[in-house]
Design a protein around this motif. Structure first.
Motif, short mmCIF file in Angstrom:
data_model
loop_
_atom_site.label_atom_id
_atom_site.label_comp_id
_atom_site.label_asym_id
_atom_site.label_seq_id
_atom_site.Cartn_x
_atom_site.Cartn_y
_atom_site.Cartn_z
N GLY A 103 0.80 -1.07 0.00
CA GLY A 103 0.17 0.00 0.07
C GLY A 103 0.86 1.32 0.03
N ILE A 104 0.38 2.25 -0.72
CA ILE A 104 1.27 3.67 -0.79
C ILE A 104 0.57 4.64 0.26
CG2 ILE A 104 1.63 5.25 -2.50
CD1 ILE A 104 1.10 3.72 -4.88
N TRP A 105 1.77 5.06 0.81
CA TRP A 105 1.57 6.29 1.81
C TRP A 105 2.34 7.51 1.11
CZ3 TRP A 105 -1.05 5.21 6.30
CH2 TRP A 105 -1.18 3.63 6.43
N SER A 106 1.34 8.44 1.55
CA SER A 106 2.17 9.97 1.14
C SER A 106 1.53 10.82 2.05
CB SER A 106 1.34 10.31 -0.17
OG SER A 106 1.38 11.55 -0.83
N TRP A 107 2.55 12.09 1.88
CA TRP A 107 2.24 13.27 2.97
C TRP A 107 1.89 14.38 2.14
CZ3 TRP A 107 5.54 9.28 4.18
CH2 TRP A 107 5.90 9.08 5.47
N GLU A 108 0.52 14.67 2.35
CA GLU A 108 -0.12 15.61 1.35
C GLU A 108 -1.09 16.31 2.18
OE1 GLU A 108 -3.25 12.98 -0.98
OE2 GLU A 108 -0.96 12.75 -1.79
N LEU A 123 -3.19 7.36 3.21
CA LEU A 123 -3.25 5.97 2.68
C LEU A 123 -3.82 6.05 1.23
CD1 LEU A 123 -2.49 2.74 2.68
CD2 LEU A 123 -4.79 2.41 4.10
N LYS A 124 -2.96 5.87 0.20
CA LYS A 124 -3.55 6.50 -1.09
C LYS A 124 -4.15 4.91 -1.81
CE LYS A 124 -3.01 9.64 -3.13
NZ LYS A 124 -3.87 10.98 -2.73
N SER A 125 -3.83 3.96 -1.30
CA SER A 125 -4.22 2.64 -2.02
C SER A 125 -5.71 2.01 -1.15
CB SER A 125 -3.15 1.57 -1.91
OG SER A 125 -1.87 2.20 -2.22
N LYS A 126 -6.14 1.38 -2.07
CA LYS A 126 -7.44 0.45 -1.54
C LYS A 126 -7.26 -0.93 -2.00
CE LYS A 126 -10.70 1.29 -5.25
NZ LYS A 126 -12.26 1.90 -5.49
N ALA A 127 -7.77 -1.83 -1.22
CA ALA A 127 -7.93 -3.19 -1.44
C ALA A 127 -6.47 -4.11 -1.38
CB ALA A 127 -8.58 -3.46 -2.80
N CYS A 162 -15.76 -0.61 3.76
CA CYS A 162 -15.16 -1.83 4.57
C CYS A 162 -13.89 -1.50 4.77
CB CYS A 162 -15.33 -2.96 3.62
SG CYS A 162 -14.90 -4.45 4.71
N GLY A 163 -13.45 -1.52 6.02
CA GLY A 163 -11.93 -1.40 6.21
C GLY A 163 -11.72 -0.42 7.49
N GLY A 164 -10.34 -0.46 8.09
CA GLY A 164 -10.29 0.12 9.33
C GLY A 164 -9.16 1.32 9.21
N SER A 165 -9.20 1.99 10.41
CA SER A 165 -8.44 3.27 10.26
C SER A 165 -7.70 3.46 12.08
CB SER A 165 -9.24 4.53 9.89
OG SER A 165 -10.31 4.84 10.48
N TYR A 166 -7.69 2.41 12.46
CA TYR A 166 -7.19 2.17 13.70
C TYR A 166 -5.59 2.35 13.86
CZ TYR A 166 -7.36 -2.60 11.95
OH TYR A 166 -7.35 -3.60 11.37
N ILE A 167 -5.07 2.37 15.24
CA ILE A 167 -3.44 2.39 15.30
C ILE A 167 -3.17 1.21 16.34
CG2 ILE A 167 -3.35 4.79 14.74
CD1 ILE A 167 -2.75 5.33 17.65
N LYS A 168 -1.75 0.94 16.26
CA LYS A 168 -1.44 -0.07 17.12
C LYS A 168 -0.41 0.64 17.89
CE LYS A 168 -2.73 -4.18 14.56
NZ LYS A 168 -2.24 -5.92 13.94
N LEU A 169 -0.26 0.28 19.21
CA LEU A 169 0.92 0.73 20.21
C LEU A 169 1.62 -0.65 20.23
CD1 LEU A 169 -1.12 2.96 22.37
CD2 LEU A 169 -0.15 3.52 20.35
N LEU A 170 2.92 -0.66 19.71
CA LEU A 170 3.63 -1.69 19.70
C LEU A 170 4.33 -1.85 20.80
CD1 LEU A 170 5.13 -1.38 15.91
CD2 LEU A 170 2.69 -2.59 16.62
N SER A 431 -8.14 -1.80 3.50
CA SER A 431 -9.38 -0.84 3.33
C SER A 431 -9.71 -0.89 1.87
CB SER A 431 -9.03 0.55 3.75
OG SER A 431 -10.32 1.30 3.45
N MET A 432 -11.13 -0.90 1.82
CA MET A 432 -11.76 -0.70 0.21
C MET A 432 -11.99 0.82 -0.03
SD MET A 432 -11.94 -3.72 -1.04
CE MET A 432 -12.95 -3.28 -2.41
N SER A 433 -11.43 1.52 0.74
CA SER A 433 -11.47 3.13 0.18
C SER A 433 -10.01 3.59 0.27
CB SER A 433 -12.39 3.82 1.52
OG SER A 433 -13.65 3.32 1.47
#
Length: 605
Positions: A103-108, A123-127, A162-170, A431-433
């Motif tokens: 998946g592609i990440w971008s600062w914009e 997060l630019k990519s889906k699926a 359909c998809g998530g936008s959660y974070i993980k504290l490792l 994510s599908m979005s």
């Protein structure tokens, strides 16, 4: 009374509807909702102090390292890129072509730009699987007896199906030393954030609890919030998510500063943190002689001698008589006389051919055909199968359950807050979005610091968006909270001026049609008198007769009506400046008109 709508009435109706719409829009911009004061806390105090005409200016919030374990507003793209590491791992137990975290990440900037210098991690990519992580500036250790505060913004710029936008504290440890290997199996201490697929909407708060006896790890899932949070996935606006876990094991989850869930680590998670002190003995089995029956058949009861179990429930009515006209010799079904054997019928394969059965046409003209049978009636002697009455079981021993024994795995952890230390924060998503924007992510141990950080970032942004909505429709939609139930109300507001205008056009068209009909009636070969004003049409008939007599004295009649008519027309043309209403009497024409016109008498010289 007939109502007549003119242009002023239609304009008044339009102004009324516009004023209603503007009032609603004004409420959307400057109104205060009851929810703003939820939980006894005023959430938008700063908004009340900002004037309606004051310019809102965004400045990147100041990050003081000593106040944060981690903080990134993503505005300084170069510095932010140094913090985050893209995963180069693969998922296990999945097809090779989709196992990569590609998946592609971008600062914009956001798609809906508020300030050009306000950036986010997108997060630019889906699926596609996507993973990225960053090391904390300083490790969060739960032994310090300070609260854990996690706060970040999410903007679902394309919505979310359909998809998530959660974070993980490792979790701190060897598994998180190399962030390039970050994947779904990387151990984490807390997972927090929104998730949705179809109608299943969640706001995750999961923490991994370590068994103090054997060291096994179990995921503990927070109970769902009481209210659904569907609107967060629809409105495409930035939302602020905050988790606060206190050393006393209490927690609060806020969305846009409003508490949506709260409770205790000890009582509001499934499975519970502490196992039961006693469990069922797995080696205990129910004895064969154990009697769990509360009721049993009475062993002393016997079937009565007149009880006939073989009696049928129904029997033919002995009083019934066959109706007159019933044809017993006629079958109710006969072979179709019009049917013929198909040409390809093979008797050896298909058997002997028989015509299909059809209703006997003779039976349609009579009461019935075939053998007559009396109708069935209930059998008065029917009692059914005999059963002995039930009595209390003298040997009843109750419901059996295995005996309890001490739980060999029992422990009592009264401080589940003391979790595994946190060394990094990560986003591992599918994510599908597309275009999911993350912004202003912080980890701290001070609630006040998190509140101030939001006041200088999220709160300013949301106030600006609320004030500077691009279109009136967007303001109305936001005020309606994107619920279709409100659409009907705004449709009625728009329907009021439209209805008034349509009714006005209808009345006007009706009047125009009446005028055209009157004008058409005048277009005949015979001369028509000019219409007099309304006040003259209501004049006294005696005055009209007097005027007629005077006209007769001043103008001699011709012997020929046609000629007289022609001369009258010429007189009308010649005397039109002085006598606009004509000077002839309608009674002297061959086809008199039904309207009475007023004549002006001319004095003879």
């Amino acid at each position: 009374m007939q109502w007549k709508f003119g242009g002023s009435s239609a304009a008044l109706a339009l102004l009324l509807a516009c004023s209603l719409l503007l009032s609603v829009t004004a409420d959307a911009e400057f109104g205060v909702d009851a929810d703003d004061f939820e939980d006894g806390q005023v959430e938008d105090v700063q908004e009340e102090t900002v004037g309606a005409d004051e310019e809102l200016v965004y400045e990147s919030p100041v990050i003081e390292p000593k106040k944060f374990h981690f903080a990134d507003h993503f505005d300084d793209v170069e510095e932010s890129r140094k913090l985050w590491v893209n995963s180069q791992a693969k998922k296990d137990d999945i097809a090779e072509e989709i196992s990569k975290y590609d998946g592609i990440w971008s600062w914009e900037s956001p798609q809906r730009i508020v300030w050009a210098k306000d950036k986010g991690l997108v997060l630019k990519s889906k699926a596609k699987h996507a993973a990225i992580s960053a090391r904390l500036r300083k490790q969060f250790d739960f032994k310090a007896e300070k609260p854990l505060v996690v706060q970040y913004e999410v903007t679902l710029q394309e919505g979310q199906d359909c998809g998530g936008s959660y974070i993980k504290l490792l979790s701190a440890g060897k598994e998180t030393d190399n962030l390039k290997s970050f994947n779904d199996k990387t151990p984490y201490t807390i997972m927090f954030g929104p998730d949705k697929c179809g109608n299943d909407v969640k706001l995750h708060f999961i923490f991994r609890h370590v068994n103090p006896i054997n060291g096994t790890i179990t995921e503990k899932h927070c109970n769902k919030p009481k209210n659904r949070l569907d609107d967060l996935f629809k409105d495409k606006l930035p939302h602020l998510y905050q988790l606060v876990v206190h050393p006393d094991n209490s927690f609060e989850i806020r969305v846009d500063h409003k508490i949506v869930n709260e409770g205790s680590l000890l009582t509001d998670f499934k499975p519970p943190v502490n196992p039961p002190a006693q469990i069922d003995d797995p080696n205990d089995h129910k004895p064969e002689s154990w009697d769990e029956r509360e009721k049993i058949p009475d062993p002393t009861a016997s079937k009565p001698s007149d009880w006939d179990e073989d009696a049928p429930p129904q029997l033919p009515d002995p009083d019934a008589v066959m109706p007159e006209g019933w044809l017993e010799d006629e079958p109710d079904m006969i072979f179709d006389p019009t049917a013929s054997k198909p040409e390809d019928w093979d008797a050896e394969i298909d058997g002997e051919w028989e015509a299909p059965l059809v209703d006997n046409p003779v039976c349609e003209k009579t009461v019935g055909c075939g053998k007559w049978k009396a109708p069935l009636i209930p059998n008065p002697n029917y009692k059914g199968k005999w059963r002995a009455p039930s009595i209390d079981n003298p040997n009843y021993q109750g419901k059996w359950s295995p005996r309890k024994i001490a739980n060999p795995d029992f422990f009592e952890d009264l401080k589940p807050f003391r979790m595994t230390p946190i060394s990094a924060v990560g986003l591992e998503l599918w994510s599908m979005s597309s275009d999911i924007l993350f912004d202003n992510l912080i980890v701290t141990d001070d609630v006040a610091v998190a509140r101030d950080f939001a006041a200088n970032s999220f709160d300013v942004k949301r106030r600006y968006i609320d004030r500077e909505s691009k279109t009136l429709w967007h303001r109305l939609m936001r005020r309606m909270n994107y619920k279709p139930g409100w659409w009907a109300l705004y449709f009625l507001y728009l329907l009021i001026p439209a209805s008034c205008y349509i009714f006005y056009l209808y009345r006007r068209a009706k009047e125009d049609a009446a005028k055209r009909a009157a004008a058409q009636a005048k277009k005949t070969d015979e001369p028509q008198p000019d219409e007099a004003p309304e006040e003259e049409e209501e004049s006294d008939p005696s005055s009209e007769r007097a005027a007629g007599d005077s006209s007769k004295e001043s103008t001699p009649l011709s012997a020929s009506p046609k000629k007289n008519t022609k001369s009258d027309l010429e007189d009308n043309v010649e005397t039109k400046p002085e006598e606009p209403e004509g000077s002839d009497e309608p009674a002297q024409t061959e086809q008199p008109t039904t309207k009475t016109t007023r004549k002006r008498a001319v004095r003879k010289e």
